[in-house]
Design a protein around this motif. Structure first.
Motif, PDB file in Angstrom:
ATOM      1  N   SER A  31       0.825  -1.204   0.000  1.00  0.00           N
ATOM      2  CA  SER A  31       0.000   0.000   0.000  1.00  0.00           C
ATOM      3  C   SER A  31       0.861   1.256   0.000  1.00  0.00           C
ATOM      4  CB  SER A  31      -0.933  -0.007   1.218  1.00  0.00           C
ATOM      5  OG  SER A  31      -1.692   1.180   1.278  1.00  0.00           O
ATOM      6  N   GLY A  32       1.928   1.232   0.794  1.00  0.00           N
ATOM      7  CA  GLY A  32       2.837   2.372   0.842  1.00  0.00           C
ATOM      8  C   GLY A  32       3.551   2.592  -0.473  1.00  0.00           C
ATOM      9  N   ILE A  33       3.942   1.508  -1.121  1.00  0.00           N
ATOM     10  CA  ILE A  33       4.635   1.604  -2.413  1.00  0.00           C
ATOM     11  C   ILE A  33       3.736   2.280  -3.446  1.00  0.00           C
ATOM     12  CG2 ILE A  33       5.494   0.227  -4.354  1.00  0.00           C
ATOM     13  CD1 ILE A  33       6.546  -1.773  -2.230  1.00  0.00           C
ATOM     14  N   ARG A  34       2.444   1.957  -3.388  1.00  0.00           N
ATOM     15  CA  ARG A  34       1.508   2.519  -4.373  1.00  0.00           C
ATOM     16  C   ARG A  34       1.180   3.989  -4.112  1.00  0.00           C
ATOM     17  NH1 ARG A  34      -1.088  -2.578  -3.569  1.00  0.00           N
ATOM     18  NH2 ARG A  34      -2.531  -1.579  -2.113  1.00  0.00           N
ATOM     19  N   SER A  35       1.239   4.422  -2.857  1.00  0.00           N
ATOM     20  CA  SER A  35       0.688   5.745  -2.540  1.00  0.00           C
ATOM     21  C   SER A  35       1.658   6.733  -1.896  1.00  0.00           C
ATOM     22  CB  SER A  35      -0.522   5.575  -1.605  1.00  0.00           C
ATOM     23  OG  SER A  35      -0.136   4.923  -0.398  1.00  0.00           O
ATOM     24  N   LEU A  36       2.846   6.284  -1.495  1.00  0.00           N
ATOM     25  CA  LEU A  36       3.764   7.154  -0.763  1.00  0.00           C
ATOM     26  C   LEU A  36       5.113   7.244  -1.468  1.00  0.00           C
ATOM     27  CD1 LEU A  36       3.130   5.808   2.862  1.00  0.00           C
ATOM     28  CD2 LEU A  36       2.048   7.805   1.786  1.00  0.00           C
ATOM     29  N   THR A  37       5.839   8.315  -1.196  1.00  0.00           N
ATOM     30  CA  THR A  37       7.218   8.412  -1.662  1.00  0.00           C
ATOM     31  C   THR A  37       8.074   7.453  -0.845  1.00  0.00           C
ATOM     32  OG1 THR A  37       7.874  10.131  -0.083  1.00  0.00           O
ATOM     33  CG2 THR A  37       6.867  10.865  -2.169  1.00  0.00           C
ATOM     34  N   PHE A  38       9.286   7.221  -1.303  1.00  0.00           N
ATOM     35  CA  PHE A  38      10.177   6.308  -0.593  1.00  0.00           C
ATOM     36  C   PHE A  38      10.434   6.796   0.835  1.00  0.00           C
ATOM     37  CE2 PHE A  38      14.525   4.941   0.570  1.00  0.00           C
ATOM     38  CZ  PHE A  38      14.326   3.573   0.564  1.00  0.00           C
ATOM     39  N   GLU A  39      10.685   8.084   0.999  1.00  0.00           N
ATOM     40  CA  GLU A  39      10.940   8.627   2.330  1.00  0.00           C
ATOM     41  C   GLU A  39       9.708   8.524   3.224  1.00  0.00           C
ATOM     42  OE1 GLU A  39      13.823   9.337   3.538  1.00  0.00           O
ATOM     43  OE2 GLU A  39      14.715   8.832   1.598  1.00  0.00           O
ATOM     44  N   GLN A  40       8.528   8.732   2.652  1.00  0.00           N
ATOM     45  CA  GLN A  40       7.302   8.587   3.419  1.00  0.00           C
ATOM     46  C   GLN A  40       7.079   7.135   3.839  1.00  0.00           C
ATOM     47  OE1 GLN A  40       4.599  10.285   0.518  1.00  0.00           O
ATOM     48  NE2 GLN A  40       4.418  12.214   1.646  1.00  0.00           N
ATOM     49  N   GLN A  41       7.422   6.212   2.954  1.00  0.00           N
ATOM     50  CA  GLN A  41       7.307   4.790   3.296  1.00  0.00           C
ATOM     51  C   GLN A  41       8.190   4.454   4.497  1.00  0.00           C
ATOM     52  OE1 GLN A  41       7.680   2.065  -0.187  1.00  0.00           O
ATOM     53  NE2 GLN A  41       7.527   3.941  -1.385  1.00  0.00           N
ATOM     54  N   LYS A  42       9.440   4.915   4.462  1.00  0.00           N
ATOM     55  CA  LYS A  42      10.355   4.632   5.567  1.00  0.00           C
ATOM     56  C   LYS A  42       9.830   5.236   6.863  1.00  0.00           C
ATOM     57  CE  LYS A  42      14.798   4.746   5.055  1.00  0.00           C
ATOM     58  NZ  LYS A  42      16.181   5.191   4.739  1.00  0.00           N
ATOM     59  N   ALA A  43       9.291   6.449   6.776  1.00  0.00           N
ATOM     60  CA  ALA A  43       8.784   7.121   7.972  1.00  0.00           C
ATOM     61  C   ALA A  43       7.557   6.421   8.542  1.00  0.00           C
ATOM     62  CB  ALA A  43       8.447   8.578   7.642  1.00  0.00           C
ATOM     63  N   ASN A  44       6.833   5.673   7.689  1.00  0.00           N
ATOM     64  CA  ASN A  44       5.612   4.999   8.115  1.00  0.00           C
ATOM     65  C   ASN A  44       5.856   3.628   8.729  1.00  0.00           C
ATOM     66  OD1 ASN A  44       2.691   4.966   8.287  1.00  0.00           O
ATOM     67  ND2 ASN A  44       2.687   3.492   6.599  1.00  0.00           N
ATOM     68  N   VAL A  45       7.050   3.092   8.559  1.00  0.00           N
ATOM     69  CA  VAL A  45       7.343   1.746   9.067  1.00  0.00           C
ATOM     70  C   VAL A  45       7.105   1.622  10.570  1.00  0.00           C
ATOM     71  CG1 VAL A  45       9.183   0.047   9.442  1.00  0.00           C
ATOM     72  CG2 VAL A  45       8.890   1.086   7.186  1.00  0.00           C
ATOM     73  N   PRO A  46       7.595   2.539  11.408  1.00  0.00           N
ATOM     74  CA  PRO A  46       7.342   2.390  12.845  1.00  0.00           C
ATOM     75  C   PRO A  46       5.858   2.321  13.190  1.00  0.00           C
ATOM     76  CG  PRO A  46       9.028   4.050  12.467  1.00  0.00           C
ATOM     77  CD  PRO A  46       8.452   3.717  11.123  1.00  0.00           C
ATOM     78  N   ASN A  47       5.030   3.067  12.453  1.00  0.00           N
ATOM     79  CA  ASN A  47       3.592   3.033  12.700  1.00  0.00           C
ATOM     80  C   ASN A  47       3.015   1.662  12.360  1.00  0.00           C
ATOM     81  OD1 ASN A  47       0.875   4.129  13.165  1.00  0.00           O
ATOM     82  ND2 ASN A  47       0.662   4.016  10.945  1.00  0.00           N
TER      83      ASN A  47
END
Length: 230
Positions: A31-47
Motif C-alpha cells: 500500500s505504501g509503495i503505491r501511494s507514498l514516496t520512498f521517504e514517506q514509506q520509511k517514515a511509516n514503518v514504525p507506525n
C-alpha cells in the motif's frame, strides 16, 4: 447454522494451549509503495510495526502464549512489479533483478519488527514468541530457482501483465489489441509465482518444509516444539 458455527469456535480456555501463527506486512508495504514516496514509506514503518505489536499484546491479553510470527517477504521480487520495469536506471534493480527500493522497505520493516518482538518477549509474561524469517526463505528460493527445480523466478503462471496492461488470473482482457483469457500455465509445479503477487502451491510447500524445522526461526525452534510448548 449459527449454533453449528459457534460449536467450531475455540473456547477461551484453549487459547493458552494454542499456537497462533501470524503472517503480516506485505499488504501494508504494498500500500505504501503505491501511494507514498520512498521517504514517506520509511517514515511509516514504525507506525505499521506499532499497530502489529499492539495486536500481539491484545492476543496475549486474551490468553495467547505461543506465537509463531512471520516477517514480510521480498516484495521487490514479485513478478507483477518486475514486468512494469522498462529501461531502469542503474541501481534500480539489484543483481537478482528485484526492485531495490521495495525490498529495502521490506527489510527495514522486518528489522523493526524483530526488534519489537525482542522487547515483547520480556514484556509479555509467559509468552513464547518465535520470529520466522520468511523474507530469507523466499529470497533463497528466488535467487536459486533453477537449482531448486523451478523456472524463471519472474514468470507468472496465471495472468498477463506488462507495460500498460494487467489481465488478472481468471479474467478476460486486451493485450496488444487482442482479447485474451488469463488462464493457468501448463505446469504450475515448476513456477514460483501463481498470479504475479501470490506464490504457487508448489512454492508454499517448498517454503513450509523449510520453515517448520526452525532453520529460518529465531530462536531456532521447530513448529512441533512450538506446538508442544503451547
Amino acid at each position: 447454522m449459527k449454533g453449528c458455527f459457534r460449536q467450531r469456535l475455540p473456547i477461551p480456555q484453549d487459547f493458552s494451549k494454542s499456537l497462533f501463527i501470524l503472517d503480516i506486512g506485505q499488504n501494508d508495504v504494498a500500500s505504501g509503495i503505491r501511494s507514498l514516496t520512498f521517504e514517506q514509506q520509511k517514515a511509516n514503518v514504525p507506525n505499521m510495526v506499532s499497530q502489529f505489536t499492539t495486536q500481539v499484546k491484545n492476543l496475549h491479553g486474551i490468553g495467547a502464549r505461543s506465537l509463531w510470527i512471520h516477517n514480510t517477504g521480498p516484495i521487490g521480487c514479485l513478478p507483477v512489479a518486475i514486468v512494469k520495469v522498462q529501461d531502469p536506471v542503474k541501481g534500480y534493480l539489484d543483481e537478482h533483478g528485484c526492485v531495490n527500493s521495495q525490498n529495502e522497505i521490506a527489510v527495514e520493516y522486518n528489522k523493526q519488527l524483530k526488534d519489537e518482538i525482542f522487547k515483547l518477549r520480556s514484556e509479555l509474561s509467559g509468552a513464547v514468541i518465535i520470529y520466522v524469517d520468511m523474507y530469507r526463505a523466499k529470497h533463497d528460493l528466488i535467487i536459486d530457482a533453477k537449482n531448486q527445480g523451478f523456472e524463471d523466478p519472474f514468470k507468472i503462471c496465471c495472468g498477463h501483465h506488462g507495460i500498460g496492461y494487467d489481465v488478472w488470473c481468471g479474467n478476460r482482457g486486451s493485450v496488444n489489441e487482442s482479447e485474451v483469457f488469463a488462464g493457468s500455465c501448463s505446469d504450475p509445479s515448476r513456477v514460483i509465482s501463481w498470479d504475479g503477487v501470490h506464490y504457487t502451491e508448489a512454492v508454499n510447500n517448498w517454503i513450509a518444509t523449510r520453515i517448520i524445522n526452525g532453520s529460518y526461526s529465531d530462536p531456532p525452534v521447530s513448529i512441533s516444539r512450538a506446538c508442544r510448548g503451547a
